[in-house]
Design a protein around this motif. Structure first.
Motif, PDB file in Angstrom:
ATOM      1  N   GLN A  26     -17.337 -14.178   5.499  1.00 18.29           N
ATOM      2  CA  GLN A  26     -17.407 -13.512   6.801  1.00 18.29           C
ATOM      3  C   GLN A  26     -16.726 -12.146   6.758  1.00 18.29           C
ATOM      4  OE1 GLN A  26     -19.040 -14.542   9.838  1.00 18.29           O
ATOM      5  NE2 GLN A  26     -18.724 -12.348  10.004  1.00 18.29           N
ATOM      6  N   ASP A  30     -18.492  -8.524   7.346  1.00 18.93           N
ATOM      7  CA  ASP A  30     -17.974  -7.528   8.289  1.00 18.93           C
ATOM      8  C   ASP A  30     -17.794  -6.175   7.601  1.00 18.93           C
ATOM      9  OD1 ASP A  30     -17.943  -9.505  10.230  1.00 18.93           O
ATOM     10  OD2 ASP A  30     -15.769  -9.834  10.100  1.00 18.93           O
ATOM     11  N   SER A  35     -24.754  -9.627   8.505  1.00 21.55           N
ATOM     12  CA  SER A  35     -24.396 -10.982   8.921  1.00 21.55           C
ATOM     13  C   SER A  35     -23.975 -11.799   7.697  1.00 21.55           C
ATOM     14  CB  SER A  35     -25.575 -11.667   9.612  1.00 21.55           C
ATOM     15  OG  SER A  35     -26.594 -11.943   8.671  1.00 21.55           O
ATOM     16  N   ARG A  37     -25.152 -14.594   7.053  1.00 20.30           N
ATOM     17  CA  ARG A  37     -26.429 -15.119   6.565  1.00 20.30           C
ATOM     18  C   ARG A  37     -27.021 -14.166   5.521  1.00 20.30           C
ATOM     19  NH1 ARG A  37     -28.564 -18.506   4.439  1.00 20.30           N
ATOM     20  NH2 ARG A  37     -28.342 -20.223   5.770  1.00 20.30           N
ATOM     21  N   THR A  38     -26.892 -12.856   5.756  1.00 20.22           N
ATOM     22  CA  THR A  38     -27.377 -11.869   4.786  1.00 20.22           C
ATOM     23  C   THR A  38     -26.607 -11.987   3.471  1.00 20.22           C
ATOM     24  OG1 THR A  38     -28.111 -10.345   6.516  1.00 20.22           O
ATOM     25  CG2 THR A  38     -27.675  -9.386   4.353  1.00 20.22           C
TER      26      THR A  38
END
Length: 71
Positions: A26, A30, A35, A37-38
């Protein structure tokens, strides 16, 4: 019509460095403004990206072990 690709080759160095510092998926997402997911998709579809994550995380674990062992 497909969405434009967000991928940039410089993400390899960013990913490796971030993982060396212990970044989570995560946090990496950022940093790269994508995302999580990407990140997962790139890991599955781009072997060089998956390798950068693996190498970075291995370095982080080695550094953490060295600190724990007092080296």
């Amino acid at each position: 019509m497909s969405r434009p690709e967000k991928w940039k080759d410089e993400f390899l160095a960013v990913a490796k460095g971030a993982c060396e510092l212990g970044a989570t998926d995560q946090e990496l997402a950022d940093m790269l403004k994508v995302s999580v997911r990407t990140i997962y998709n790139w890991r599955a579809s781009k072997p060089e990206f998956a390798n950068a994550l693996i190498v970075g995380k291995e370095i982080a674990v080695t550094l953490e072990d060295d600190e724990y062992d007092g080296k």
